[in-house]
Design a protein around this motif. Sequence first.
Motif, mmCIF file in Angstrom:
data_model
loop_
_atom_site.group_PDB
_atom_site.id
_atom_site.type_symbol
_atom_site.label_atom_id
_atom_site.label_comp_id
_atom_site.label_asym_id
_atom_site.label_seq_id
_atom_site.Cartn_x
_atom_site.Cartn_y
_atom_site.Cartn_z
ATOM 1 N N ARG A 1 0.268 1.524 4.212
ATOM 2 C CA ARG A 1 0.432 2.945 3.903
ATOM 3 C C ARG A 1 -0.826 3.561 3.275
ATOM 4 N N THR B 1 -0.850 7.907 -2.025
ATOM 5 C CA THR B 1 0.216 7.167 -1.338
ATOM 6 C C THR B 1 1.572 7.844 -1.463
ATOM 7 N N LYS B 2 1.723 8.739 -2.446
ATOM 8 C CA LYS B 2 2.996 9.443 -2.607
ATOM 9 C C LYS B 2 3.114 10.653 -1.679
ATOM 10 N N THR B 3 2.101 10.952 -0.911
ATOM 11 C CA THR B 3 2.114 12.114 -0.019
ATOM 12 C C THR B 3 3.252 12.007 0.988
ATOM 13 N N ARG B 4 3.969 13.100 1.164
ATOM 14 C CA ARG B 4 5.009 13.144 2.189
ATOM 15 C C ARG B 4 4.335 13.168 3.550
#
Length: 438
Positions: free
Chosen positions: A56, A65-68
Amino acid sequence: MTKAKSRRTSNVSLTPGVDPVGPKHAKLLEFLATRGQVEFDLKQVKRARQLLKDARAELLGPLPTKTRATIIDGWVRRITLSCSEARELWPEIAAAPPALARLEEIEVLFDDDLEAWIEVAASHPLRVTRFYLNAEYVDQDTGEILAEGEGTARTVAAAAALSYATELVFELYFDDTSSFAALDLPELTTLWVRSYTYGDETPDNRVLGTLWQARCPQLRRLGWETSGEIDPAVALAAPSNITELGFWSSNRVAVLEALVASRPSLTAIGMADRDRDEPDDLDDDALRRLGEGRRMFAPRCSYYRAFNAGHRLLHALEREDEGAEHFAALRGRNAHDADVHFQYGNAVTDLYAKVDAYCEALIVDPDHLPSHANLGDTLLDLGRPRIAIPHVRRYLDANPTFAGGWRNMAKAHRALGEEAEAHAAEANIPPGEDDDDE
């Protein structure tokens, strides 16, 4: 077998001249390229999910990494960023990192950093030209409306920063001062508007009329979604350069009838729902009489209506090319739904693309039986009966009266020289269903 392997591994290669992706991303792509060569069973699905998780960070490149993100076939296709995030990340996205080589669309959520993002976006044009400007301006956690002032001026200002955009979606609130007259987008070909209002007022007709004053010389397709009514006369007043029109409103059938009767130059008319979804929807016969064979398209914001419109295109009207285009865009925004990948697989004609789509559906839902059935059928067409059998059997375990499945099972065993097993499969074809359907 060598030819088929060469065809599959070509999917892993990157655009010439760009740096290679990271090692975990490359490992994921290498694994996904084996679809159609080995049985894509539950173990393979788990492997795909783990590789996706491991890769990811590399898949997202400069993005947190938290991006939608929507990830399909091992590539990021769509991302969602708040203005505060976009302000920081836009220059890096504009640098076209290899990991985002197949990014197709960006959704921007308006927040208090809108003006700051506009300034950055205006000076960093992207390769991506499809954008979703979400100006609902609602707190996602509480539902509180954060600003009850006029919103279209902010939306138009944001669009101005994307002067290279070819497709835009506006989702926003209207008030008495809302206007699109200042919109100036020389490259725009497609525009969707999803409108909201604060009270019982429905200013859509007035705001829609201001769009005719905008400077969008390339605009060809317009979709407008609202909970209110659209005056057919306002819809008919659309400039002649707009040849594809769709209005999803409480009186959409009346608007459709008016467009068909009075805009013979239209090449596409929007129709959202399948038959019997709502009592007043037009049936296929009425639609054919009205539409005279014109292609239909669907909303960008209402998912179930968009899915149903694609279903009608693909199955009722049997327009595979248009269905493939429709579901390709739809799965880019709804990759979590196995049915979208499944329908895309039904629409495309390339057998390898079908395999990829059905396997993508199984990554989302390993128990998606229609994908097992169609994957087995496609693998048979590719001359891979051994790995087709488990998928055909998986569907037949749940649907033992499906004649086509037993025929495929017999075909697979016969291709493997297993005549006894082929006869046993044929014996399971329900009475009256044993005619050859080839």
